[in-house]
Design an enzyme around this catalytic site. Structure first.
Site, PDB file in Angstrom:
ATOM      1  N   ASP A 117       0.862  -1.188   0.000  1.00  0.00           N
ATOM      2  CA  ASP A 117       0.000   0.000   0.000  1.00  0.00           C
ATOM      3  C   ASP A 117       0.893   1.231   0.000  1.00  0.00           C
ATOM      4  O   ASP A 117       1.392   1.655   1.040  1.00  0.00           O
ATOM      5  CB  ASP A 117      -0.874   0.022   1.260  1.00  0.00           C
ATOM      6  CG  ASP A 117      -1.956  -1.038   1.241  1.00  0.00           C
ATOM      7  OD1 ASP A 117      -2.893  -0.897   0.439  1.00  0.00           O
ATOM      8  OD2 ASP A 117      -1.872  -1.990   2.032  1.00  0.00           O
ATOM      9  N   ARG A 125       3.969   2.847   3.088  1.00  0.00           N
ATOM     10  CA  ARG A 125       4.760   1.797   3.749  1.00  0.00           C
ATOM     11  C   ARG A 125       6.262   2.041   3.572  1.00  0.00           C
ATOM     12  O   ARG A 125       7.066   1.626   4.395  1.00  0.00           O
ATOM     13  CB  ARG A 125       4.398   0.419   3.194  1.00  0.00           C
ATOM     14  CG  ARG A 125       2.913   0.114   3.114  1.00  0.00           C
ATOM     15  CD  ARG A 125       2.218   0.199   4.439  1.00  0.00           C
ATOM     16  NE  ARG A 125       0.815  -0.187   4.320  1.00  0.00           N
ATOM     17  CZ  ARG A 125      -0.152   0.240   5.102  1.00  0.00           C
ATOM     18  NH1 ARG A 125       0.116   1.091   6.084  1.00  0.00           N
ATOM     19  NH2 ARG A 125      -1.403  -0.160   4.937  1.00  0.00           N
ATOM     20  N   ARG A 189      -6.937  10.665   1.429  1.00  0.00           N
ATOM     21  CA  ARG A 189      -6.720   9.575   0.471  1.00  0.00           C
ATOM     22  C   ARG A 189      -7.546   9.702  -0.805  1.00  0.00           C
ATOM     23  O   ARG A 189      -7.302   8.974  -1.774  1.00  0.00           O
ATOM     24  CB  ARG A 189      -7.028   8.234   1.146  1.00  0.00           C
ATOM     25  CG  ARG A 189      -6.120   7.939   2.315  1.00  0.00           C
ATOM     26  CD  ARG A 189      -6.569   6.692   3.064  1.00  0.00           C
ATOM     27  NE  ARG A 189      -6.327   5.478   2.306  1.00  0.00           N
ATOM     28  CZ  ARG A 189      -6.747   4.272   2.699  1.00  0.00           C
ATOM     29  NH1 ARG A 189      -7.439   4.144   3.818  1.00  0.00           N
ATOM     30  NH2 ARG A 189      -6.472   3.209   1.973  1.00  0.00           N
ATOM     31  N   LYS A 219      -9.372   0.899  -5.341  1.00  0.00           N
ATOM     32  CA  LYS A 219     -10.012   0.555  -4.077  1.00  0.00           C
ATOM     33  C   LYS A 219     -10.788   1.783  -3.576  1.00  0.00           C
ATOM     34  O   LYS A 219     -10.485   2.901  -3.980  1.00  0.00           O
ATOM     35  CB  LYS A 219      -8.979   0.085  -3.052  1.00  0.00           C
ATOM     36  CG  LYS A 219      -7.897   1.099  -2.713  1.00  0.00           C
ATOM     37  CD  LYS A 219      -6.842   0.488  -1.816  1.00  0.00           C
ATOM     38  CE  LYS A 219      -5.837   1.529  -1.389  1.00  0.00           C
ATOM     39  NZ  LYS A 219      -4.724   0.963  -0.613  1.00  0.00           N
ATOM     40  N   HIS A 232     -11.343  -1.579   9.814  1.00  0.00           N
ATOM     41  CA  HIS A 232     -10.285  -2.261  10.567  1.00  0.00           C
ATOM     42  C   HIS A 232     -10.800  -2.668  11.942  1.00  0.00           C
ATOM     43  O   HIS A 232     -10.348  -3.653  12.525  1.00  0.00           O
ATOM     44  CB  HIS A 232      -9.061  -1.345  10.736  1.00  0.00           C
ATOM     45  CG  HIS A 232      -8.327  -1.079   9.471  1.00  0.00           C
ATOM     46  ND1 HIS A 232      -8.715  -0.108   8.589  1.00  0.00           N
ATOM     47  CD2 HIS A 232      -7.222  -1.662   8.939  1.00  0.00           C
ATOM     48  CE1 HIS A 232      -7.883  -0.094   7.560  1.00  0.00           C
ATOM     49  NE2 HIS A 232      -6.966  -1.026   7.746  1.00  0.00           N
ATOM     50  N   ASP A 302     -10.339  -6.879   0.466  1.00  0.00           N
ATOM     51  CA  ASP A 302      -9.581  -6.119   1.450  1.00  0.00           C
ATOM     52  C   ASP A 302      -9.100  -7.137   2.482  1.00  0.00           C
ATOM     53  O   ASP A 302      -9.478  -8.310   2.450  1.00  0.00           O
ATOM     54  CB  ASP A 302     -10.469  -5.050   2.092  1.00  0.00           C
ATOM     55  CG  ASP A 302      -9.679  -3.849   2.610  1.00  0.00           C
ATOM     56  OD1 ASP A 302      -8.461  -3.999   2.829  1.00  0.00           O
ATOM     57  OD2 ASP A 302     -10.277  -2.779   2.803  1.00  0.00           O
TER      58      ASP A 302
END
Length: 381
Positions: A117, A125, A189, A219, A232, A302
């Site tokens: 990602d 990352r 984002r 996504k 999450h 996901d």
């Protein structure tokens, strides 16, 4: 007959040979299930996108075993290990990541998808603290215009190519419906609240990555930009906030054949027909994305380690439901609340069992695996 004895002997030998041929054919038939079983295991491995711990690997590493023995075909890298709350799970420096990816490809005979990602900005990352170039959020780059988006995408793409990473879970094409959404709008984002601008900027990003041989993944289908919660942590319902315009970026980019992979979110959207998370819904995945929008590429879930899934369905049932829904690639980050070194063998055996008892078909699994293989062939041309 001049020699009846030889005639009888010839007849006996002929019958004996026929018997041997029948035995050989029977034996060959008996080995068919072994071959089928092996193909099934290879197909299952091709469907797995796996996370692991380690900044380096050797033949005794768990991930090496998973690639070698369980035919895992795709890897996902992280710099943060969520179960322990520590950094440098897989990523320490540019040279270290490059060596890690090269070694992973050795175990995968050069056929692995290695994903990350790397959207830029807050979802990064490959961090500047670890020696990688600075990047902008999608929102900030879009506000500065086309050249800024292209430049940002090029920076990301170049660092991925240098590292040996060939799959980026980006661009994010969620429409900024709710600027306070904790995992989209609030983190910058989304490119825009205008779905046509989202599609435009995403197209720039995709073309930039494609030129460098990096697979793009849109996504989070069918749209996470209006959400009030975070998948999450648990289930997120967007039924009352989602609108059809969140499909516009997908529709336009799929129509232009720009899309190689789509990630399906864990959001619930009853407007689309059921109360399942989108990633586990045959209506969202099969009817909406495949049939209505005409997407023929790879569909990835996901992360199935997210609370939205694990708390509600459990590991094995989530695997089954995702495959039934029509997903091709199952994301097993092993980066949720717990780390299981044997997650891959558990997943493979669970899926094998579902096939054996008739709850999944080998044909469905083979079709999904072939889509992943076709994608790999395209990027390796």
């Amino acid at each position: 007959m001049k020699h009846p004895f030889f005639f009888i002997l010839t007849l006996i030998l002929g019958l004996s040979a026929c018997g041997q041929n029948i035995e050989q054919q029977t034996a060959a038939t008996a080995t068919t299930p072994v071959s089928t079983d092996q193909q099934l295991r290879e197909d299952i491995g091709e469907m797995l996108l796996v996370g692991f711990r380690g900044t380096s690997i050797n033949e005794n590493s768990t991930i090496a075993r998973d690639i070698r023995d369980y035919h895992v075909g795709s890897i996902i890298l992280f710099e943060y290990d969520a179960p322990t709350g520590t950094r440098h799970r897989n990523i320490q420096s540019p040279s270290q990541v490059k060596e890690l990816c090269a070694n992973l490809q050795k175990y995968g005979n050069g056929s692995l998808l290695i994903g990350i990602d790397q959207e830029g900005g807050n979802v990064t990352r490959l961090r500047t603290k670890d020696g990688f170039p600075a990047t902008m959020t999608a929102q900030a780059s879009a506000e500065a215009g086309d050249k800024s988006v292209e430049s940002n995408a090029l920076t990301v793409t170049q660092e991925l190519q240098d590292a040996g990473i060939n799959l980026n879970f980006a661009p994010c094409v969620d429409v900024n419906i709710n600027p306070a959404c904790p995992v989209i709008g609030k983190m910058g984002r989304s490119f825009s609240s205008d779905p046509y601008k989202v599609a435009h900027f995403a197209d720039i990003w995709i073309k930039t990555q494609h030129e460098k041989g990096i697979v793009s993944c849109l996504k989070h289908f069918p749209g996470h930009g209006s959400a009030k919660g975070d998948t999450h942590a648990g289930l997120v319902d967007v039924t009352d906030t989602w609108t059809d315009k969140e499909l516009i970026p997908y529709r336009k980019l799929i129509q232009s054949n720009a899309v190689e992979m789509v990630m399906v979110a864990h959001v619930i959207n009853r407007d689309l027909g059921d109360d399942l998370p989108a990633s586990l819904s045959p209506i969202v995945v099969g009817e909406k994305l495949r049939n209505e929008l005409g997407f023929n590429g790879v569909i990835v879930t996901d992360d199935l380690a997210m609370g939205a899934i694990t708390k509600q369905y459990g590991f094995e049932e989530a695997l089954r439901m995702a495959i039934v829904a029509g997903c091709d690639l199952l994301c097993l980050s092993n980066n949720g609340t717990q780390y299981d070194p044997d997650m891959v063998p558990h997943a493979v055996e669970a899926i094998m069992h579902f096939v054996e008892v008739g709850e999944l078909s080998a044909e469905t699994i083979h079709t999904a695996a072939e889509r992943v293989r076709a994608l790999k062939k395209n990027i390796n041309k």
